[in-house]
Write a protein that holds these residues in place. Structure first.
Motif, short mmCIF file in Angstrom:
data_model
loop_
_atom_site.label_atom_id
_atom_site.label_comp_id
_atom_site.label_asym_id
_atom_site.label_seq_id
_atom_site.Cartn_x
_atom_site.Cartn_y
_atom_site.Cartn_z
N ALA A 103 5.41 4.31 7.32
CA ALA A 103 5.03 3.11 6.55
C ALA A 103 3.81 2.42 7.14
CB ALA A 103 6.20 2.15 6.47
N VAL A 104 3.75 2.36 8.45
CA VAL A 104 2.60 1.72 9.10
C VAL A 104 1.33 2.52 8.83
CG1 VAL A 104 1.59 1.07 11.32
CG2 VAL A 104 4.01 0.63 10.87
N GLN A 105 1.44 3.85 8.95
CA GLN A 105 0.28 4.69 8.69
C GLN A 105 -0.14 4.57 7.22
OE1 GLN A 105 -1.49 6.39 11.07
NE2 GLN A 105 -2.97 6.57 9.41
N ASP A 106 0.82 4.45 6.31
CA ASP A 106 0.48 4.27 4.90
C ASP A 106 -0.30 2.98 4.68
OD1 ASP A 106 1.78 6.62 4.30
OD2 ASP A 106 3.63 5.64 3.58
N GLN A 107 0.07 1.91 5.38
CA GLN A 107 -0.67 0.65 5.27
C GLN A 107 -2.08 0.79 5.83
OE1 GLN A 107 1.73 -2.27 7.27
NE2 GLN A 107 2.86 -2.78 5.40
N ILE A 108 -2.22 1.48 6.94
CA ILE A 108 -3.54 1.70 7.54
C ILE A 108 -4.40 2.51 6.58
CG2 ILE A 108 -4.77 2.88 9.41
CD1 ILE A 108 -2.33 2.15 11.20
N ASP A 109 -3.84 3.57 6.03
CA ASP A 109 -4.59 4.41 5.08
C ASP A 109 -5.02 3.62 3.86
OD1 ASP A 109 -4.24 6.55 6.81
OD2 ASP A 109 -2.59 7.43 5.65
N ALA A 110 -4.13 2.77 3.33
CA ALA A 110 -4.46 1.96 2.16
C ALA A 110 -5.59 0.98 2.47
CB ALA A 110 -3.23 1.22 1.67
N THR A 111 -5.56 0.39 3.66
CA THR A 111 -6.62 -0.54 4.06
C THR A 111 -7.96 0.17 4.16
OG1 THR A 111 -5.02 -1.89 5.26
CG2 THR A 111 -7.33 -2.18 5.85
N ILE A 112 -7.96 1.35 4.74
CA ILE A 112 -9.20 2.12 4.87
C ILE A 112 -9.73 2.52 3.49
CG2 ILE A 112 -10.15 4.33 5.67
CD1 ILE A 112 -8.27 4.01 8.12
N LYS A 113 -8.85 2.99 2.61
CA LYS A 113 -9.28 3.37 1.27
C LYS A 113 -9.86 2.19 0.51
CE LYS A 113 -6.14 7.26 0.69
NZ LYS A 113 -4.96 7.78 0.02
N ASP A 114 -9.24 1.01 0.65
CA ASP A 114 -9.77 -0.19 0.00
C ASP A 114 -11.15 -0.54 0.54
OD1 ASP A 114 -7.46 -0.41 -1.47
OD2 ASP A 114 -6.61 -2.05 -0.27
N GLY A 115 -11.33 -0.42 1.85
CA GLY A 115 -12.62 -0.71 2.46
C GLY A 115 -13.70 0.25 1.99
N ILE A 116 -13.36 1.52 1.89
CA ILE A 116 -14.32 2.52 1.42
C ILE A 116 -14.69 2.25 -0.03
CG2 ILE A 116 -14.60 4.96 0.85
CD1 ILE A 116 -12.92 5.55 3.39
N LYS A 117 -13.69 1.95 -0.84
CA LYS A 117 -13.95 1.66 -2.26
C LYS A 117 -14.86 0.45 -2.41
CE LYS A 117 -10.42 1.99 -4.98
NZ LYS A 117 -9.17 1.71 -5.70
N ARG A 118 -14.60 -0.60 -1.63
CA ARG A 118 -15.41 -1.81 -1.68
C ARG A 118 -16.85 -1.52 -1.26
NH1 ARG A 118 -13.20 -4.82 2.18
NH2 ARG A 118 -11.23 -4.68 1.10
N ALA A 119 -17.02 -0.71 -0.21
CA ALA A 119 -18.36 -0.38 0.26
C ALA A 119 -19.11 0.47 -0.76
CB ALA A 119 -18.27 0.36 1.59
N ARG A 120 -18.43 1.40 -1.41
CA ARG A 120 -19.09 2.25 -2.40
C ARG A 120 -19.57 1.47 -3.61
NH1 ARG A 120 -15.34 7.68 -2.09
NH2 ARG A 120 -16.39 8.53 -0.25
N THR A 121 -18.86 0.41 -3.97
CA THR A 121 -19.29 -0.38 -5.13
C THR A 121 -20.58 -1.14 -4.84
OG1 THR A 121 -17.97 -2.31 -4.51
CG2 THR A 121 -16.93 -0.69 -5.97
N LYS A 122 -20.89 -1.32 -3.56
CA LYS A 122 -22.10 -2.05 -3.19
C LYS A 122 -23.32 -1.15 -3.05
CE LYS A 122 -19.60 -5.71 -0.88
NZ LYS A 122 -19.45 -6.49 0.34
N LEU A 123 -23.12 0.16 -3.06
CA LEU A 123 -24.24 1.08 -2.93
C LEU A 123 -25.08 1.08 -4.20
CD1 LEU A 123 -22.56 4.18 -1.25
CD2 LEU A 123 -24.04 2.48 -0.18
#
Length: 88
Positions: free
Chosen positions: A10-30
């Motif tokens: 569960a902890v790793q799932d939360q970490i993975d979700a946070t990373i995916k959200d960060g990547i998605k947010r960064a890609r929208t700014k490109l």
């Protein structure tokens, strides 16, 4: 049966979700395409080296740094459940 404890991974799932959200947010700014020759905020010329290095550049270095400082002040979602992270 529910025990109240998080399941395995569960902890790793939360970490993975946070990373995916960060990547998605960064890609929208490109940006894509050619950049501007002059800054859209202060009209200062943007050097050709910067236009080649940053696709779709629209701001000079000074204006971009100011915008980055402003965006750092915006807090993201806190998925951590520790008391310390909630107090910060």
């Amino acid at each position: 049966m529910a025990t109240g404890w998080a399941g395995d991974g569960a902890v790793q799932d939360q970490i993975d979700a946070t990373i995916k959200d960060g990547i998605k947010r960064a890609r929208t700014k490109l940006r894509n395409g050619p950049g501007l020759s002059h800054c859209e905020e202060c009209e200062a010329p943007i050097p050709e080296a910067r236009r080649k290095a940053v696709a779709g550049v629209r701001l000079c270095v000074n204006c971009q740094e100011a915008r980055d400082r402003e965006e750092r002040g915006v807090a993201g979602i806190n998925r951590r459940g520790s008391k310390d992270s909630q107090l910060r």
